[in-house]
Design an enzyme around this catalytic site. Structure first.
Site, short mmCIF file in Angstrom:
data_model
loop_
_atom_site.label_atom_id
_atom_site.label_comp_id
_atom_site.label_asym_id
_atom_site.label_seq_id
_atom_site.Cartn_x
_atom_site.Cartn_y
_atom_site.Cartn_z
N ASN A 10 0.87 -1.19 0.00
CA ASN A 10 0.00 0.00 0.00
C ASN A 10 0.90 1.23 0.00
O ASN A 10 1.49 1.57 1.02
CB ASN A 10 -0.89 -0.04 1.26
N LYS A 12 0.03 4.26 -0.30
CA LYS A 12 -0.64 5.43 0.28
C LYS A 12 -0.43 6.64 -0.64
O LYS A 12 -0.42 6.50 -1.85
CB LYS A 12 -0.13 5.68 1.70
N HIS A 95 -9.40 0.83 5.01
CA HIS A 95 -8.12 1.05 5.69
C HIS A 95 -8.36 1.99 6.88
O HIS A 95 -9.19 2.89 6.80
CB HIS A 95 -7.11 1.66 4.71
N GLU A 97 -6.81 4.43 7.91
CA GLU A 97 -6.63 5.85 7.58
C GLU A 97 -7.87 6.42 6.90
O GLU A 97 -8.11 7.63 6.95
CB GLU A 97 -5.36 6.02 6.73
N GLU A 163 -5.16 -5.41 10.65
CA GLU A 163 -4.14 -4.39 10.85
C GLU A 163 -4.40 -3.65 12.16
O GLU A 163 -5.20 -2.70 12.18
CB GLU A 163 -4.17 -3.37 9.72
N GLY A 169 2.62 1.96 10.79
CA GLY A 169 3.57 3.07 10.65
C GLY A 169 4.30 3.43 11.93
O GLY A 169 4.94 4.48 12.01
N SER A 208 3.54 -2.44 10.30
CA SER A 208 4.99 -2.43 10.52
C SER A 208 5.68 -3.73 10.14
O SER A 208 6.63 -4.16 10.81
CB SER A 208 5.31 -2.04 11.97
C1 PEP Z 1 -0.71 -0.02 6.21
O1 PEP Z 1 -0.89 1.19 6.19
O2 PEP Z 1 -1.56 -0.79 5.70
C2 PEP Z 1 0.50 -0.53 6.84
C3 PEP Z 1 0.51 -1.78 7.19
O3 PEP Z 1 1.51 0.37 7.02
P1 PEP Z 1 2.96 0.06 7.63
O4 PEP Z 1 3.47 -1.22 7.01
O5 PEP Z 1 3.80 1.25 7.26
O6 PEP Z 1 2.78 -0.10 9.10
#
Ligand code: PEP
Length: 246
Positions: A10, A12, A95, A97, A163, A169, A208
């Site tokens: 992703n 973003k 997601h 976000e 998630e 992040g 992460s």
């Molecule tokens: C995400 O935003 O779906 C995600 C998993 O981000 P990150 O790997 O940066 O934690």
């Protein structure tokens, strides 16, 4: 039941046309990985170009969000049909976000997942608890309610991404034991709702994931791949994660 793993990136709100070089490296690396599906979800501006560049390769392209309707007066939005037309084969919906930053409810996420199906796209449906919910011991309750409310009644062409919001992040991750508990919980809930189909749905872990922790997180039972944010922007890191399934 053997589920083919999927590692999806992703991007973003990152990436310009020049980023196609990174995609080309991902395509070249993915050629050597026969046991895993690799997907890149760039910003909408890059979908058509990335889809053209990856045509005929093992890498697929996904969107990061879609509107529930096919067309209409919705300034700034993109429909699942438009993503499909641009060459995407999947779309991320729900997601955290989007849930937090755009007030998306489970019902809205479900409508988007249905739109994805209508347009012939796989919906990658994201779920996850916030830190305070976890600290209050409400993780299963929260994720269970998201699962019930966000998934359509037919789980075909659905991928679930668990998630934990506090892991996205931040560099923080749950322990493999915690991941096993939550993925087992999601699997059970899907099997009781969808029967055999619930066992076929891939459940990705996201939050992460890096090359250094990928082996520990992705080898857990009922983890069928990863949704990767930050580390997917770098082809070498992203491929090192996917290489867990080499
Ligand atoms: C995400 O935003 O779906 C995600 C998993 O981000 P990150 O790997 O940066 O934690």
């Amino acid at each position: 039941m053997a589920r083919r793993p999927l590692v999806a990136g992703n991007w973003k709100m990152n990436g310009l046309r020049a980023s196609i070089g990174e995609l080309e490296k991902i395509i070249a690396g993915a050629r050597k990985l026969g046991n895993v599906d690799v997907m890149v979800c760039p910003p909408a501006t890059l979908i058509a170009g990335f889809a053209a560049a990856s045509r005929g390769t093992s890498v697929t392209i996904g969107g990061q969000d879609c509107h529930a309707l096919a067309a209409g007066a919705h300034t700034g939005d993109i429909s699942a049909e438009m993503l499909h037309d641009a060459g995407a084969t999947a779309v991320i919906v729900g997601h955290s976000e989007r849930r937090r930053g755009h007030g998306e409810t489970d019902a809205a996420v479900r409508a988007k997942a249905l739109a994805a199906r209508r347009a012939g796209l796989t919906a990658v449906i994201c779920l996850g608890e916030q830190r305070a919910e976890r600290d209050a011991g409400r993780t299963r309750q929260v994720v269970g309610a998201q699962l019930d409310g966000s998934l359509p009644d037919d789980a075909e062409h659905v991928v679930v991404a668990y998630e934990p919001v506090w892991a996205i992040g931040t560099g923080l991750t749950p322990t493999p034991a915690d991941v096993a508990t939550m993925h087992g919980f999601i699997r059970e809930r899907m099997c009781s709702r969808f029967g055999a189909m619930g066992n076929a749905v891939r459940i990705l872990y996201g939050g992460s994931v890096k090359p250094a922790n990928a082996e520990d997180l992705l080898r857990v039972a009922n983890v069928d791949g990863a949704l990767v944010g930050g580390a997917s922007l770098d082809a070498a890191e992203f491929l090192a994660i996917a290489a867990v399934y080499r």
